[in-house]
Design a protein around this motif. Sequence first.
Motif, PDB file in Angstrom:
ATOM      1  N   ASP A 141       0.794  -1.397   0.008  1.00 39.23           N
ATOM      2  CA  ASP A 141      -0.010   0.062  -0.206  1.00 39.23           C
ATOM      3  C   ASP A 141       0.960   1.293   0.141  1.00 39.23           C
ATOM      4  O   ASP A 141       0.438   2.329  -0.421  1.00 39.23           O
ATOM      5  N   ARG A 142       1.974   1.112   0.513  1.00 43.01           N
ATOM      6  CA  ARG A 142       2.933   2.315   0.382  1.00 43.01           C
ATOM      7  C   ARG A 142       3.581   2.581  -0.752  1.00 43.01           C
ATOM      8  O   ARG A 142       3.933   3.942  -1.154  1.00 43.01           O
ATOM      9  N   TRP A 191      -5.181   1.706   7.548  1.00 44.26           N
ATOM     10  CA  TRP A 191      -4.389   2.019   6.184  1.00 44.26           C
ATOM     11  C   TRP A 191      -5.079   1.189   4.900  1.00 44.26           C
ATOM     12  O   TRP A 191      -4.931   1.758   3.900  1.00 44.26           O
ATOM     13  N   SER A 192      -5.725   0.046   5.307  1.00 40.28           N
ATOM     14  CA  SER A 192      -6.216  -0.590   4.133  1.00 40.28           C
ATOM     15  C   SER A 192      -7.449   0.214   3.527  1.00 40.28           C
ATOM     16  O   SER A 192      -7.463   0.043   2.016  1.00 40.28           O
ATOM     17  N   THR A 218      -6.278   3.252   1.365  1.00 40.55           N
ATOM     18  CA  THR A 218      -5.631   2.840   0.239  1.00 40.55           C
ATOM     19  C   THR A 218      -6.512   2.464  -0.752  1.00 40.55           C
ATOM     20  O   THR A 218      -6.628   2.979  -1.973  1.00 40.55           O
ATOM     21  N   ARG A 241      -3.575   9.838   0.632  1.00 39.92           N
ATOM     22  CA  ARG A 241      -2.250   9.133   1.162  1.00 39.92           C
ATOM     23  C   ARG A 241      -1.866   9.522   2.627  1.00 39.92           C
ATOM     24  O   ARG A 241      -1.161   8.671   3.334  1.00 39.92           O
ATOM     25  N   VAL A 280      -3.504   6.879   4.736  1.00 39.56           N
ATOM     26  CA  VAL A 280      -2.569   5.748   4.567  1.00 39.56           C
ATOM     27  C   VAL A 280      -1.249   5.814   5.494  1.00 39.56           C
ATOM     28  O   VAL A 280      -1.307   4.899   6.320  1.00 39.56           O
ATOM     29  N   GLU A 323      -0.569   3.275   8.818  1.00 39.35           N
ATOM     30  CA  GLU A 323       0.810   2.540   8.905  1.00 39.35           C
ATOM     31  C   GLU A 323       1.837   3.030   9.819  1.00 39.35           C
ATOM     32  O   GLU A 323       2.632   2.154  10.247  1.00 39.35           O
ATOM     33  N   GLY A 341      -5.837  -2.842  -1.568  1.00 34.37           N
ATOM     34  CA  GLY A 341      -5.895  -2.273  -0.260  1.00 34.37           C
ATOM     35  C   GLY A 341      -6.991  -3.037   0.607  1.00 34.37           C
ATOM     36  O   GLY A 341      -6.358  -3.505   1.697  1.00 34.37           O
TER      37      GLY A 341
END
Length: 477
Positions: free
Chosen positions: A37-38, A98-99, A102, A118, A121, A125, A184
């Motif tokens: 995802d990053r 974060w999922s 994303t 972003r 996200v 994370e 994601g």
Amino acid sequence: MATVADGAAPPAPAYSPSYRTAVLWLLVAAYTFNFIDRTIISTIGQAIKEDLKLTDQQLGWLGGLSFALLYTTLGIPIARLAERRSRVNIIAISIVIWSGFTALCGTATSFLQLLLYRVGVGVGEAGLSPPAHSLISDYFEPRKRASALSIYAFGIPLGTMFGAVAGGWIAQNVSWQAAFMLVGLPGIAVAIAIKLFVKEPPRGWADRQLAGETAAPAAAAEPTPSILAVARRLFGSWGMFHMAAGVTMASFAGYGAGAYVPPYLIRQFGMDLATTGLVVGLVAGVANAAGTLAGGFLTDWAGKRSARWSALIPAIGLLLATPLYLYAFSRDAWQVGVAFWLVAGVLHYTYIGPSFGVVQNAMDVRMRATAVAVLFFVLNLIALGFGPPFTGWLIDTFAQLSWAGAGGAGAFTKACPGGIGAEGGPVALDAACRAAMAAGTRSGVLGTSLIYAWAGVHYLLAAITLPRDIAAARASV
């Protein structure tokens, strides 16, 4: 025989080697999705750039500071919470956050929207690595920590590989929006598995087992050291400071150059998104995985003789990798470049396990999550926050210079929105735009790759006093 009812401390829980290995690999799965995802934005960045008409520096902000700003600043308070509360719960909640963000990236229709998602996200994370490093250090004793942390860091190449291959294929055959959504949402399943399967170990369990203690410590028996005390332990000696500087500069070069390798292959060699994703995924996956694991296991083996090897192995790897990267990204045939890039990646990624192993071994049991968060604050704010924008700025600058040679200094962005000729415009203009973009990208990636040698020098300097510094840190516990 003493029992809990007699007032004695309860017995420490027993965790079998197979259970601890399973926990470690669940955390690897979480870190894999973390990096998918990053970093997926680097693989599909060319499609986003052309669709939203972005500059490379804007693309760098999406992969850099927008993500890193809250990722770094929230890492410390989350880590402080992890020193007192359930690390398992923090990790599971973070993965869900974060999922979700994303997947939301796939709904963005402007640079600003994508920038804000972003940031989201990054918020999620921030809650993975500090508590994960702390958990791993409670499950694995000091002489196995570099290996265990290198296995955890195996999530970096796995995430890079799966993100590149899947993201490139989906963006090529469906859309870049679908790529964000489809990579994601599956992370939520990993969050559920961690919540259901992973037990919260007592603080310092592995250290106490090594010392032969069979009783669990009393709850909250040890106070949580201040952030200042952690920072002093982390940066307050010559060896530890240069270890931190080395991992920061290696990450700066890695995030900066790595973000533009997919665009480099597309612009320089005309690859499509799916082929680019496959090449980047396989090379990064194989090379980075081999280097990450080799660095950890070599350090644990050589470290039996001297802790100095925790700095020397990364130093040797980075200094040898630098000229190989320069050669790889200056070839006219991508197949030749990939061969040298593969070898450089193995050498380069030997720094991860030793670096984080030293941090955990030098910390008290209630410093470990905070130490990772403080290091990540410095490392990611500098490396992840400014590495991609720096390389993007270099690319834009070199592209402008290349365009100036064709007679149009300062007009590149206007003449070539998104790095290509305007739709329906002259074919010759589009070709000139693409040529300038390709030249600028190569120069930008080469310029950033020189920073690997800078990182290697820091590790050499760390090796001078590192054994003494680690011993002094342990003595102060």
